[in-house]
Design an enzyme around this catalytic site. Structure first.
Site, PDB file in Angstrom:
ATOM      1  N   ASP A 472       0.843  -1.200   0.000  1.00  0.00           N
ATOM      2  CA  ASP A 472       0.000   0.000   0.000  1.00  0.00           C
ATOM      3  C   ASP A 472       0.879   1.252   0.000  1.00  0.00           C
ATOM      4  OD1 ASP A 472      -2.440   1.337  -0.016  1.00  0.00           O
ATOM      5  OD2 ASP A 472      -3.274   0.115   1.596  1.00  0.00           O
ATOM      6  N   ASP A 529     -10.056   3.220  -3.882  1.00  0.00           N
ATOM      7  CA  ASP A 529     -10.653   2.027  -3.272  1.00  0.00           C
ATOM      8  C   ASP A 529     -12.049   1.748  -3.816  1.00  0.00           C
ATOM      9  OD1 ASP A 529      -8.407   1.787  -1.762  1.00  0.00           O
ATOM     10  OD2 ASP A 529      -9.300   2.520   0.105  1.00  0.00           O
TER      11      ASP A 529
END
Length: 870
Positions: A472, A529
């Site tokens: 990430d 997302d």
């Protein structure tokens, strides 16, 4: 040593070899490898002496072999012979791994043999195929504890994942994780493996001493063994795997110990179970006992260390295995031929990776038990065998602090056994182990990130057996490194570990496809997302398959996709959406876009409808097609869309989707998808041929989110061509002199796309009252990346707010190197309300620049935006 062939006497009779060749003796070079698993405790490990002792060792046996039964075990020089068609991998209680051609010396020590020697010769002589033996054996273990199978513990398996040698089931897990590791890397253990595949052919078991001497273990041995056979087959995905058991008869027929008799009766009882008919066989080994005076040792529990006893056990196991295989063949029962996914491929992900990720279902509420349950269900539901290989633990698995060595450690409450134990369990199910980290100093959940611990963390992951890393990017903007610099560190750190690990780049869709993400990882996020709403699904899909993240001329990111280069519009929300219709539309989109398929629902409560979607084999086949072509949009009007994905078999997959509110027909024309004339049309969700159609096909009366996923064409035809890739000169600075940015396509767009050579409203572009023929009209917030390819020296423009901006509003123009990670600002106008700002900056050597315009509902103009190349 010399190599021994199938015929034990070929070295002595070369004329037979010539004759055999003349008669067309079949070669085993391209037949599937026969793989046999041998497992148990120290008697399978093997303590038959090769040289030690006066009588009964292997050398003595050969020297006193008046019937020439065992002469094949040595060569003409008296050295131990090796087979060139039978290979072996062993791991035992001494934590020793030995691999190579079958020979004497693969027992518990280099100076001993076990049943593998006789078993390997019998099976090697019988089959023309090459044979691989995988042997795992640990002394002093029990089916009641160490080897205890999950289903013997309870319906939900182990109460906790076994992490220490004394934990229930620890060696069951180690055994199966080892088997899967070897199978995944078959080419390392079978010389000259050419991709012929393998058959998981049978399982041999020789164990029982500890269950014999322990009263409680003895009592439940039969029950545990039944569970053991069933669980082995389930975890290996082989429901009819032939299973051969050698009894624990090491005291011969004189043994009258009640528990010994009880245990052997339990072993022999396996053939009485109807479900084990013709697929389980038991070898009574009491006939193989040899008196102590004829053996190297009086240590009866290791068969007095007598080599002949071990040879006889192995030969009997091998013959029993062959007899079982013949029975199964007579009733047309065969084990499937499998392929090694990584064989002969320079790619870790030749097709989009498939698996399950914990975040969408559990977010940070993950723990050991949930992951164990998910792994179990990935097997029992059929997901693993459908291609879902990766089980990925997302954020919040780690403790809030590193240990004293600076290493990541598991949250001790969530994962008491640690992260290696999780990986071992995942591997024992034939799955791949995925884990999460972040390239910032903290993860998104404010736990320790990998910044400045990159090599330490990659080393830990390799030690734990990690196969897939989701990396990430939270807090990474303050690293002071560009994404290319950041990820180069991780790429090199992964290579240094020596373990192949997939790197999944999660960078909020910051253009890895443009700046060369394939140089560092295998897949990259194209979107922000995803959320459990169909509109979020559509937005994410547009970043990969439409103009959500790139100039419309590219028709999506398809030309940047391929093996180890997958555009990732984020994980699946199938099972989390409002309806089956939405779930199917989501799954079809990801399949035709060749997107990674990472399920994100709670598999424990998965409905049959959701499971059927995730297991839809013909839909999955579109995603996993070996041509590795990403689908592209060929029609987009009034919320009606058509995607096309040419396949390797000469057909093409077509998705016809209605995103609108009203029912509509959608027609695909053959010239839109590269075919002509009468063509077969098949509905992939129904698994039904719809007939032949000429020129077009119409999907009628599709409601909101309804779609058809079709396969059009004739299998075996010339491959259907895709569109022509956008030429590099269309999106890259290639010429000397002046290049206006409005004359080349941008590579990345976030927020509002710029209008070329006009203001944002399509009117003449003016800055400071002067009209500019060239430039970009923008609305906040707008980020666009352009590829300079190191060819330009200066960037020039004049900027101001557009007159359509609200009164008193302010906006900010910035230029950054590559993208926002790294924070390398090379121009900043500051907040401006009126007037103009001239820009003339050095961009020498830069591959990419990002033009950013921010503010609140404000409009701006990049007048005369250009680069100068000398």
């Amino acid at each position: 040593m010399i190599n021994q062939s199938k015929n034990n006497y070929i070295n002595k009779l070369p004329l037979l070899l010539i004759l055999a060749l003349c008669l067309g003796l079949k070669s085993n070079a391209h037949q599937p490898i026969k793989v046999f698993i041998l497992a148990g405790q120290s008697n399978m490990q093997g303590h038959g002496e090769m040289e030690k002792g006066v009588k009964g060792n292997l050398r003595w046996l050969i020297n006193n072999d008046k019937e020439d039964i065992y002469q094949h075990l040595v060569d003409e020089h008296g050295e131990w012979s090796e087979r060139d068609d039978v290979f072996i991998f062993t791991w035992d209680k001494f934590d020793t791994i030995k691999t190579g051609k079958l020979s004497a010396g693969y027992g518990g020590f280099d100076t001993t043999i076990g049943p593998e020697l006789g078993f390997g010769h019998v099976t090697g002589n019988h089959y023309e195929n090459k044979v691989l033996l995988i042997k795992t054996s640990w002394g002093g273990k029990s089916l009641a504890v160490d080897f205890r199978p999950p289903s013997a513990v309870g319906e939900s398996g182990y109460s906790r994942i076994p992490s220490q040698p004394k934990d229930t089931g620890y060696y069951y897990v180690q055994m199966l994780s080892t088997v899967h590791k070897v199978l995944d890397n078959l080419q390392q253990y079978v010389p000259d493996y050419q991709g012929e595949g393998y058959e998981l052919a049978g399982f041999g078991w020789h164990q029982g001493w500890n269950d014999r001497v322990t009263k409680t273990a003895n009592k439940y041995y039969e029950e545990n063994l039944v569970h053991f056979i069933k669980d082995i087959r389930k975890d290996l995905g082989t429901p009819t795997l032939p299973f051969v058991i050698a009894t624990t008869g090491m005291k011969g027929w004189a043994d009258k110990d009640p528990r010994a008799i009880s245990l052997m009766n339990a072993q022999m009882a396996m053939t009485n179970y109807p479900e084990f008919k013709d697929n389980v066989s038991v070898v009574d080994t009491r006939d193989f006992y040899i008196e102590t005076e004829d053996s190297p040792s009086k240590q009866f529990y290791h068969w007095n260390r007598n080599a002949k006893s071990y040879l006889l056990i192995g030969e009997a196991l091998g013959q029993a295995m062959i007899d079982l295989k013949k029975k199964q063949a007579a009733t047309n029962i065969h084990q499937e031929i499998r392929n090694v996914p990584s064989y002969d491929s320079k790619y870790l992900t030749p097709t989009p990776p498939m698996g399950w990720n914990s975040w969408n279902a559990f977010e940070k509420e993950i723990d050991e038990n949930k992951i164990k349950e998910i792994a179990d269900i990935m097997v029992s539901s059929g997901m693993r065998d459908a291609g879902y290989k990766y089980l990925v633990l997302d954020d919040a698995w780690m403790a809030s602090e590193r240990n004293e060595k600076g290493q990541l450690v598991a949250d001790s409450i969530k994962f008491p056994g640690g992260m290696k134990a999780i990986g071992d369990y995942i591997h024992s199910k034939g799955l791949k182990y995925g884990i999460y980290e972040c390239r910032g100093d903290l993860t998104c959940q404010n736990l320790p990130g990998s910044f400045e611990h990159e090599q330490t963390d990659m080393d830990s992951f390799a030690e734990w057996g990690v196969d897939y890393i989701k990396l990430d990017a939270c807090f990474a903007r303050k690293n002071g490194r560009l994404s290319t610099e950041d990820l180069d560190v991780y790429h090199k750190a992964i290579l240094k570990t020596g373990r192949p690990m997939v790197l999944s780049i999660s960078d909020f869709g910051s253009g890895a496809w443009a700046w060369g993400g394939k140089n560092y990882g295998q897949l990259w996020r194209t979107s922000m997302d995803i959320y459990p709403r169909i509109q979020s699904v559509y937005r994410c899909a547009e970043t990969s398959g439409g103009n959500g993240a790139i100039h419309p001329a590219f028709k999506g990111l398809w030309q940047f996709a391929g093996p180890d280069s997958w555009n990732d519009p984020d994980m699946l929300q199938v099972g989390n959406l409002k309806s089956t219709i939405e779930d199917k539309a989501h799954f079809s989109l990801w399949s035709i876009l060749a997107a990674p398929i990472m399920a994100g629902n709670d598999l424990r409560s998965m409905s049959d409808e959701v499971k059927n979607i995730l297991l839809a084999s013909e839909v999955i086949a579109v995603n996993q097609d070996s041509r590795a072509h990403q689908g592209f949009k060929v029609y987009d009007k009034d919320s009606l869309e058509i995607y096309n994905k040419p396949l390797s078999d000469g057909t093409t997959a077509v998705l016809m989707l209605n995103k609108g509110e009203k029912r509509s027909d959608i027609t695909v024309l053959w010239d839109q998808i590269g075919v002509s004339g009468p063509q077969n049309v098949r509905d992939l969700w129904l698994g039904k041929d719809l007939g032949k159609f000429n020129g077009s096909f119409t999907a009628k009366n599709l409601g909101k989110h309804e779609h058809l996923l079709l396969k059009i064409g004739t299998i075996g035809s010339t491959p259907v061509a895709g569109p022509t890739p956008v030429a590099e000169e269309k999106y890259t600075v290639t010429q000397e002199g002046t290049t206006y940015l409005s004359d080349i396509y941008y590579m990345l767009k976030k927020g509002n796309a710029p209008v070329e050579d006009k203001n944002f409203h399509g009117k003449p572009l003016k800055v400071g009252g002067k009209k500019y023929e060239k430039g970009l009209g923008v609305k906040s917030n707008s980020e666009v990346m352009y590829r300079l390819n190191g060819k330009a020296q200066r960037f020039q423009a004049v900027v101001s707010l557009d007159k359509n901006s609200p009164k008193g509003a302010s906006g900010r123009f910035q230029i950054m190197v590559e993208e926002k990670f790294g924070g390398r600002v090379i121009f900043d106008s500051g907040n401006i309300k009126k007037g103009k700002v001239n820009i003339d900056i050095d961009v020498s050597g830069l591959d990419f620049i990002l033009l950013d315009f921010s503010g609140k509902k404000v409009f701006g103009n990049w007048g005369d935006a250009k680069v100068i190349s000398e």
